[in-house]
Design an enzyme around this catalytic site. Structure first.
Site, PDB file in Angstrom:
ATOM      1  CD  GLU A 243      12.939   0.707   8.192  1.00 41.61           C
ATOM      2  OE1 GLU A 243      13.404  -0.380   8.304  1.00 41.61           O
ATOM      3  OE2 GLU A 243      12.568   1.445   7.240  1.00 41.61           O
TER       4      GLU A 243
ATOM      5  CE  LYS B  69      -1.798   2.814   1.899  1.00 38.41           C
ATOM      6  NZ  LYS B  69      -1.551   4.461   1.500  1.00 38.41           N
TER       7      LYS B  69
ATOM      8  CD  GLU C  30       9.560  13.507  11.434  1.00 41.77           C
ATOM      9  OE1 GLU C  30       8.320  12.740  11.549  1.00 41.77           O
ATOM     10  OE2 GLU C  30      10.462  12.676  10.931  1.00 41.77           O
TER      11      GLU C  30
ATOM     12  CB  CYS D 242      13.296   9.251   8.119  1.00 40.71           C
ATOM     13  SG  CYS D 242      14.120   8.041   7.590  1.00 40.71           S
TER      14      CYS D 242
HETATM   15  P1  NAD Z   1       2.366   8.478   7.392  1.00 40.00           P
HETATM   16  O1  NAD Z   1       2.510   7.688   8.520  1.00 40.00           O
HETATM   17  O2  NAD Z   1       1.689   9.712   7.041  1.00 40.00           O
HETATM   18  O3  NAD Z   1       2.078   7.271   6.147  1.00 40.00           O
HETATM   19  C1  NAD Z   1       2.729   6.288   5.763  1.00 40.00           C
HETATM   20  C2  NAD Z   1       1.888   5.266   5.186  1.00 40.00           C
HETATM   21  O4  NAD Z   1       0.832   4.572   6.061  1.00 40.00           O
HETATM   22  C3  NAD Z   1       0.937   5.713   4.088  1.00 40.00           C
HETATM   23  O5  NAD Z   1       0.991   4.687   2.909  1.00 40.00           O
HETATM   24  C4  NAD Z   1      -0.252   6.039   4.749  1.00 40.00           C
HETATM   25  O6  NAD Z   1      -1.229   5.920   3.600  1.00 40.00           O
HETATM   26  C5  NAD Z   1      -0.353   4.635   5.836  1.00 40.00           C
HETATM   27  N1  NAD Z   1      -1.249   4.971   6.672  1.00 40.00           N
HETATM   28  C6  NAD Z   1      -1.697   6.080   7.296  1.00 40.00           C
HETATM   29  N2  NAD Z   1      -2.615   5.787   8.359  1.00 40.00           N
HETATM   30  C7  NAD Z   1      -2.722   4.393   8.436  1.00 40.00           C
HETATM   31  C8  NAD Z   1      -3.321   3.520   9.181  1.00 40.00           C
HETATM   32  N3  NAD Z   1      -4.379   4.114  10.235  1.00 40.00           N
HETATM   33  N4  NAD Z   1      -3.296   2.075   8.878  1.00 40.00           N
HETATM   34  C9  NAD Z   1      -2.567   1.691   7.617  1.00 40.00           C
HETATM   35  N5  NAD Z   1      -1.910   2.643   6.924  1.00 40.00           N
HETATM   36  C10 NAD Z   1      -1.844   3.827   7.296  1.00 40.00           C
HETATM   37  O7  NAD Z   1       3.867   9.207   6.810  1.00 40.00           O
HETATM   38  P2  NAD Z   1       4.234   9.941   5.634  1.00 40.00           P
HETATM   39  O8  NAD Z   1       3.799  11.133   5.937  1.00 40.00           O
HETATM   40  O9  NAD Z   1       3.862   9.179   4.473  1.00 40.00           O
HETATM   41  O10 NAD Z   1       5.887   9.988   5.752  1.00 40.00           O
HETATM   42  C11 NAD Z   1       6.382  10.803   6.580  1.00 40.00           C
HETATM   43  C12 NAD Z   1       6.911  10.234   7.969  1.00 40.00           C
HETATM   44  O11 NAD Z   1       7.422   8.964   7.632  1.00 40.00           O
HETATM   45  C13 NAD Z   1       7.958  11.131   8.682  1.00 40.00           C
HETATM   46  O12 NAD Z   1       7.520  10.883   9.979  1.00 40.00           O
HETATM   47  C14 NAD Z   1       9.227  10.450   8.556  1.00 40.00           C
HETATM   48  O13 NAD Z   1      10.306  10.621   9.544  1.00 40.00           O
HETATM   49  C15 NAD Z   1       8.791   8.803   8.495  1.00 40.00           C
HETATM   50  N6  NAD Z   1       9.767   8.323   7.801  1.00 40.00           N
HETATM   51  C16 NAD Z   1      10.643   7.160   8.434  1.00 40.00           C
HETATM   52  C17 NAD Z   1      11.341   6.365   7.962  1.00 40.00           C
HETATM   53  C18 NAD Z   1      12.686   5.567   8.392  1.00 40.00           C
HETATM   54  O14 NAD Z   1      12.970   4.810   7.889  1.00 40.00           O
HETATM   55  N7  NAD Z   1      12.471   5.465   9.774  1.00 40.00           N
HETATM   56  C19 NAD Z   1      11.654   6.684   6.747  1.00 40.00           C
HETATM   57  C20 NAD Z   1      11.127   7.346   5.745  1.00 40.00           C
HETATM   58  C21 NAD Z   1       9.998   8.346   6.515  1.00 40.00           C
HETATM   59  O1  6OD Z   2      18.554   3.697   3.058  1.00 40.02           O
HETATM   60  C1  6OD Z   2      17.525   3.094   3.490  1.00 40.02           C
HETATM   61  O2  6OD Z   2      17.424   1.898   3.505  1.00 40.02           O
HETATM   62  C2  6OD Z   2      16.511   3.948   4.002  1.00 40.02           C
HETATM   63  N1  6OD Z   2      15.684   3.069   4.637  1.00 40.02           N
HETATM   64  C3  6OD Z   2      16.337   5.215   4.276  1.00 40.02           C
HETATM   65  C4  6OD Z   2      15.592   5.929   4.778  1.00 40.02           C
HETATM   66  C5  6OD Z   2      15.368   7.244   4.622  1.00 40.02           C
HETATM   67  C6  6OD Z   2      14.364   8.049   5.274  1.00 40.02           C
HETATM   68  O3  6OD Z   2      13.672   8.925   4.775  1.00 40.02           O
END
Ligand code: NAD
Ligand code: 6OD
Length: 488
Positions: free
Chosen positions: A256, A180, A392, A290
């Site tokens: 993550e 998804k 954040e 992130c």
């Molecule tokens: P988000 O949590 O809003 O959405 C992520 C995914 O989850 C989307 O596909 C969304 O549709 C889905 N989703 C949302 N609510 C849901 C629910 N109740 N049940 C199932 N699925 C659901 O995050 P975003 O805004 O897309 O991404 C940005 C965030 O992601 C930031 O906080 C960033 O730090 C984090 N992020 C973390 C990493 C990591 O590796 N730690 C990497 C990239 C982004």
């Molecule tokens: O490099 C990767 O494997 C990874 N998970 C990066 C995440 C980036 C976050 O925005």
């Protein structure tokens, strides 16, 4: 692929699904509509999960490891052959500079299949010889089996990279997946369906359903009892909801999540490298990484020099669309996210920040003015308990603060609920290791940032996530490890 009509990919076919609903896919460069995306109904998600479950025991399940990994190498090669199409799709969805997507997003999308095919072939399982009273002994052999149907829920910031980072190892281990993707970035995940068919990946192994989170495709997928494990990248508060969904049926979950990462710049650093690295960690992908740095702690004796150089260098960032080869900073992902980031820019003023650069919305050329642009922004002077320091933001911004001692900066860096990543800048390697060991994060870079070796553990401490992926850690998550004990 037709960008204007984005369908689900279920059991090897592109289908519109049964809800009859679609939603707009918008280009953040100018907020124009790229096309319509079909939103999955509960029965569409159920069909995708059923296809994935059936595929486990179909031709996919009969492949030898060599045949399976060869197939994944073909997928990697085919992504590279269709590189320009993936690049165009990713840039349309995100507005990010082509130079960035062609350097990071698309090559990593391919590498995630190649590297995890290699990992599964090369990582041994454990074996122990056991003495027994009859002196004949026993042998224990570890055996890895696929976990089953994996739900992959991915975000919008690095869409292809972060989705394949989970799909690559999941398939290498013999699982099947239902993905998804974020509602903001459906294109490259859908395009990968074409690649799967071209490479002979059996129907049902890779499925894609589109939609939102709550009461939509995300929730339908995570609550489906035939999903055996869930892997998620996104916000911490979404991660909490997904962990609760995974608890039902005691399914395994990998989370993550967000970060509020600190960079630590010691006065014995190579200043050129620290400036270059901090420019990337604060502003790459318009701050939507992130692992990005939003808190920069600089040792007092070089504070003003570092600050002035960072601000001067950041003035050289060039906002523009992917079509402009000189662009170094794209827009944010959406109007909603633009409003969120701008509200933090406003809050920074209310909390007493000195704005060293930016702090608002830029004026763009007419055709771009409705896009999701914000200025790259640098502050100083906030208190350590300011919300701008603690929460954040996920935008192209950072706050600078001087520090005096190693102990002080370790305490400052750790004073946050998140614990994803840090970047430490020093030429003293003993200090680097000493400090890295004490920072409460999953990933610590010294004199670099976002330097990735896919064999290493990746994940967050504290509220930045649960679990580790990468190398053998991905195999731990995507396989069920069984011990077979043979009495001799
Ligand atoms: P988000 O949590 O809003 O959405 C992520 C995914 O989850 C989307 O596909 C969304 O549709 C889905 N989703 C949302 N609510 C849901 C629910 N109740 N049940 C199932 N699925 C659901 O995050 P975003 O805004 O897309 O991404 C940005 C965030 O992601 C930031 O906080 C960033 O730090 C984090 N992020 C973390 C990493 C990591 O590796 N730690 C990497 C990239 C982004
Ligand atoms: O490099 C990767 O494997 C990874 N998970 C990066 C995440 C980036 C976050 O925005």
């Amino acid at each position: 692929m037709n960008h204007s009509d984005i369908r689900h990919f279920i059991n090897g076919e592109f289908v519109t699904g049964s809800s009859g609903r679609t939603f707009d896919n918008r280009n953040p460069v100018d907020n124009s509509v790229i096309g319509q995306v079909h939103e999955a109904a509960q029965e569409d998600v159920a069909a995708a999960v059923a296809a994935a479950k059936a595929a486990l025991t179909g031709p996919w399940g009969q492949l030898s490891m060599a045949e399976r990994t060869e197939m994944l190498y073909r997928v990697a090669d085919r992504i590279n052959e269709r590189f320009d199409e993936f690049l165009e799709a990713e840039c349309l969805d995100t507005g990010k500079p082509r130079s960035l997507a062609s350097h990071i997003d698309i090559p990593r999308g391919a590498a995630n299949f190649r590297v995890f095919a290699d990992v599964i072939k090369n990582v041994p399982t454990e074996s122990f010889r056991l003495d027994t009273p009859d002196a004949a002994g026993a042998v224990n052999i570890g055996h890895r089996a696929p976990k089953g149907v994996i739900a992959v829920i991915s975000p919008w910031n690095l869409p292809l990279l972060l989705m394949t980072w989970k799909v690559g190892p999941a398939l290498a281990c013999g699982n099947t997946v239902v993905v998804k993707p974020s509602e903001e970035t459906p294109l490259t995940t859908t395009l990968l369906g074409e690649v799967m068919n071209e490479c002979g990946v059996p129907a049902g192994v890779y499925n894609v359903v589109h939609g939102f989170g709550p009461d939509s495709a995300g929730e339908f997928l995570t609550s489906n009892p035939d999903v055996d494990a869930i892997t998620f990248t996104g916000e911490t508060r979404t991660g909490e909801i997904i962990a609760a969904a995974a608890a039902k049926g005691l399914r395994d979950v990998s989370l993550e999540c967000g970060g509020k990462n600190a960079a630590i710049v010691f006065d014995d650093c190579d200043l050129d490298k620290a400036i270059e690295g901090t420019m990337r960690s604060a502003f790459a992908n318009c701050g939507q990484v992130c692992l990005g740095t939003e808190r920069v702690y600089v040792q007092r004796s070089i504070y003003e020099q570092f600050r002035d150089r960072l601000v001067e260098t950041a003035k050289g960032l060039r906002l523009g669309p992917p079509s402009d080869a000189d662009s170094t900073l794209g827009p944010l992902i959406s109007k909603e996210h633009q409003q969120k980031v701008l509200s933090y820019y406003e809050l920074a003023r209310e909390e007493g920040a000195t704005v060293l650069l930016g702090g608002g919305q830029p004026t763009m050329a007419d055709e771009l003015n409705d896009g999701c642009w914000v200025e790259p922004t640098i502050w100083e002077g906030l208190d350590d308990d300011a919300r701008v320091i603690r929460e954040e933001i996920f935008g192209p911004c950072c706050h600078l603060r001087p520090f005096d001692s190693e102990e002080e900066v370790i305490a400052l860096a750790n004073d946050n609920p998140y614990g994803l990543a840090t970047a430490i800048w020093t030429e003293n390697s003993s200090r680097a290791i000493r400090v890295a060991e004490k920072i409460e994060v999953g990933i610590a870079w010294v004199n670099s940032w976002f330097l990735r070796d896919l064999r290493t553990a990746f994940g967050g401490a504290k509220q930045s996530g649960i679990g580790r992926e990468g190398g053998v850690h991905s195999l731990e998550f995507y396989t069920e490890l069984k011990n077979i004990c043979l009495k001799l």
